[in-house]
Scaffold this motif. Structure first.
Motif, PDB file in Angstrom:
ATOM      1  N   GLN A  30       6.932  12.888 -32.006  1.00 50.15           N
ATOM      2  CA  GLN A  30       5.984  13.645 -31.197  1.00 50.15           C
ATOM      3  C   GLN A  30       4.858  14.128 -32.109  1.00 50.15           C
ATOM      4  OE1 GLN A  30       6.907  16.502 -27.934  1.00 50.15           O
ATOM      5  NE2 GLN A  30       5.799  17.996 -29.180  1.00 50.15           N
ATOM      6  N   THR A  51       1.287  13.461 -28.297  1.00 53.31           N
ATOM      7  CA  THR A  51       1.464  12.051 -27.954  1.00 53.31           C
ATOM      8  C   THR A  51       2.908  11.692 -28.336  1.00 53.31           C
ATOM      9  OG1 THR A  51       1.062  10.849 -30.027  1.00 53.31           O
ATOM     10  CG2 THR A  51      -0.886  11.692 -28.840  1.00 53.31           C
ATOM     11  N   GLY A  56      -2.724  10.573 -32.017  1.00 51.26           N
ATOM     12  CA  GLY A  56      -2.882  12.008 -32.266  1.00 51.26           C
ATOM     13  C   GLY A  56      -4.045  12.319 -33.193  1.00 51.26           C
ATOM     14  N   ALA A  97      -7.548   9.208 -22.089  1.00 51.36           N
ATOM     15  CA  ALA A  97      -6.405   9.958 -22.597  1.00 51.36           C
ATOM     16  C   ALA A  97      -6.785  10.883 -23.742  1.00 51.36           C
ATOM     17  CB  ALA A  97      -5.319   8.984 -23.047  1.00 51.36           C
ATOM     18  N   LEU A 101      -6.176  14.896 -23.500  1.00 45.91           N
ATOM     19  CA  LEU A 101      -5.199  15.530 -24.388  1.00 45.91           C
ATOM     20  C   LEU A 101      -5.848  16.616 -25.237  1.00 45.91           C
ATOM     21  CD1 LEU A 101      -3.295  12.291 -25.464  1.00 45.91           C
ATOM     22  CD2 LEU A 101      -2.340  14.164 -24.107  1.00 45.91           C
ATOM     23  N   TYR A 252      -4.570  10.706 -16.074  1.00 46.60           N
ATOM     24  CA  TYR A 252      -5.311  11.597 -16.971  1.00 46.60           C
ATOM     25  C   TYR A 252      -6.455  12.351 -16.307  1.00 46.60           C
ATOM     26  CZ  TYR A 252      -2.557   9.318 -20.529  1.00 46.60           C
ATOM     27  OH  TYR A 252      -1.504   8.870 -21.282  1.00 46.60           O
ATOM     28  N   ARG A 275      -1.434  15.594 -20.469  1.00 49.67           N
ATOM     29  CA  ARG A 275      -2.172  14.372 -20.173  1.00 49.67           C
ATOM     30  C   ARG A 275      -3.254  14.564 -19.119  1.00 49.67           C
ATOM     31  NH1 ARG A 275       2.772   9.879 -20.469  1.00 49.67           N
ATOM     32  NH2 ARG A 275       2.991   9.982 -22.736  1.00 49.67           N
TER      33      ARG A 275
END
Ligand code: MG
Length: 379
Positions: A30, A51, A56, A97, A101, A252, A275
């Motif tokens: 993660q 993510t 990331g 995305a 995020l 998203y 998300r």
């Protein structure tokens, strides 16, 4: 006015607690992207995003190089205005995305500040529907597990008082999927909800074929049967089966949920607070679903979703996949098969700041990335 006077973002790689494989991917680590916002009245708000293995660093760069500098000097209480400002400044890369995020990490930090300032927990500030939400287990149902282990895990969840169990599907043959479903259903009896999740693995025809084969096992839902952007395919599946169709973890924007709801293509939406871009859009999706008489069963992130599910009246389940234990001192409270929303002010997550700091300062070890302060920009 309580202005934001400093902001910083960093990324920590957390190892997975157990091997997790589904029909199309593996959850290898993660990547946890944290945002810290400090306001002129001395409050610290912490938000986060994630993510399951890559991308990331792009989220971190979006935050550090573009989003965070815009926050300095803004009133932290104007959450909707800030979300809109950041969204408008990233139109060249949205809907996408990475931007969503990144927005989520900021938005959840702003909600943490809002709750801290109000001295109330998130589940109250976001709506306050009821303090407990039933829990279902995903952690015992991964696709790589043999049938006997699936059965053992399902019985353990049932014996612990949990009301639902989810297993992955998407084995090469229909027969193998059916054998796994049948073994678990036989082991747990008829009183426990059983869900299956294909993680977008099937074509339209294969999804319809498998749903027909899964029919005798009284499934609570069939999750992500095919590509998340195939709204028409999900509509076709819905019309071919009585099994509820669940989608949302791979979407998203609020607009994508609007398409599903308008077409009646999903009977359960699984909006993921990271998300979809944060708590602000999450609540919009949940309320739109309620208007359409559709349930919300959020994806992953139980530490945050427990409070959001408790905030709205149409969220019957929270998904159990623990992942933040390494960097938090709080644990999800479970009572009689239900998750209990934290009652302390803020998001309800007690971050272990010394552990976070030690992980984030181990540059080169593979568990950390740089920490970079954003230079304040007076606006
Ligand atoms: Mg899923």
């Amino acid at each position: 006015m309580t202005s934001i006077e400093s902001a910083r973002a960093y990324l920590i790689d957390l190892p997975v607690k157990t091997p997790r494989h589904d029909a199309i991917q593996s959850f290898v680590k993660q990547e946890t992207i944290l945002v810290e916002l400090v306001t002129t009245d001395g409050l610290l708000g912490i938000g986060y995003s994630y993510t399951i293995g890559n991308g990331g660093s792009a989220v971190l760069a979006m935050l550090q190089e573009h989003l965070l500098p815009q926050l300095i000097g803004h009133d932290a209480t104007e959450i909707e205005a800030i979300w809109r400002m950041l969204w408008a400044s990233t139109l060249a890369t949205t809907v996408g995305a990475i931007t969503s995020l990144a927005l989520a990490a900021v938005d959840t930090a702003l909600w943490d500040l809002r709750c801290l300032r109000a001295d109330e927990p998130l589940w109250i500030q976001a709506g306050g529907a009821r303090p407990r939400v039933r829990l279902y287990d995903t952690e015992g149902g991964w696709l790589q597990l043999p049938v006997d282990e699936l059965v053992r895990n399902a019985k353990a969840s049932r014996d612990a008082g949990w009301r639902g169990i989810k297993i992955k599907v998407g084995k090469p043959s229909v027969a193998e999927d059916v054998a796994r479903i049948a073994a678990v259903r036989d082991a747990i009896g008829d009183e426990i909800d059983l869900m299956v999740d294909a993680n977008q693995a099937f074509s339209r025809s294969e999804a319809i074929r498998r749903a027909a084969a899964f029919g005798p096992y009284d499934l609570r839902w069939f999750e992500e049967p095919m590509r998340a952007d195939d709204v028409v395919g999900h509509q076709m599946l819905r019309e071919s089966t009585s099994i509820p169709v669940a989608v949302g973890e791979s979407m998203y924007s609020v607009g994508q949920f609007g398409d599903y709801l308008a077409r009646g293509a999903a009977t359960i939406v699984q909006v993921d607070v990271a998300r979809v871009g944060g708590i602000t859009p999450w609540l919009k999706v949940a309320h739109a679903a309620e208007v359409a008489n559709v349930e919300v069963c959020p994806h992953f992130l139980m530490e945050l979703h427990v409070s959001l599910a408790a905030a709205v009246p149409n969220a019957p389940y929270v998904e159990h996949i623990p992942q933040l234990d390494l960097i938090t001192s709080s644990r999800l409270r479970i009572e009689e098969g239900a998750a209990v929303a934290p009652n302390r002010p803020g998001l309800g997550i007690d971050w272990d700041l010394s552990m976070i700091s030690s992980l984030a300062s181990c540059a080169g070890s593979g568990v950390s990335r740089e920490i970079r302060e954003v230079d304040p920009v007076v606006q």
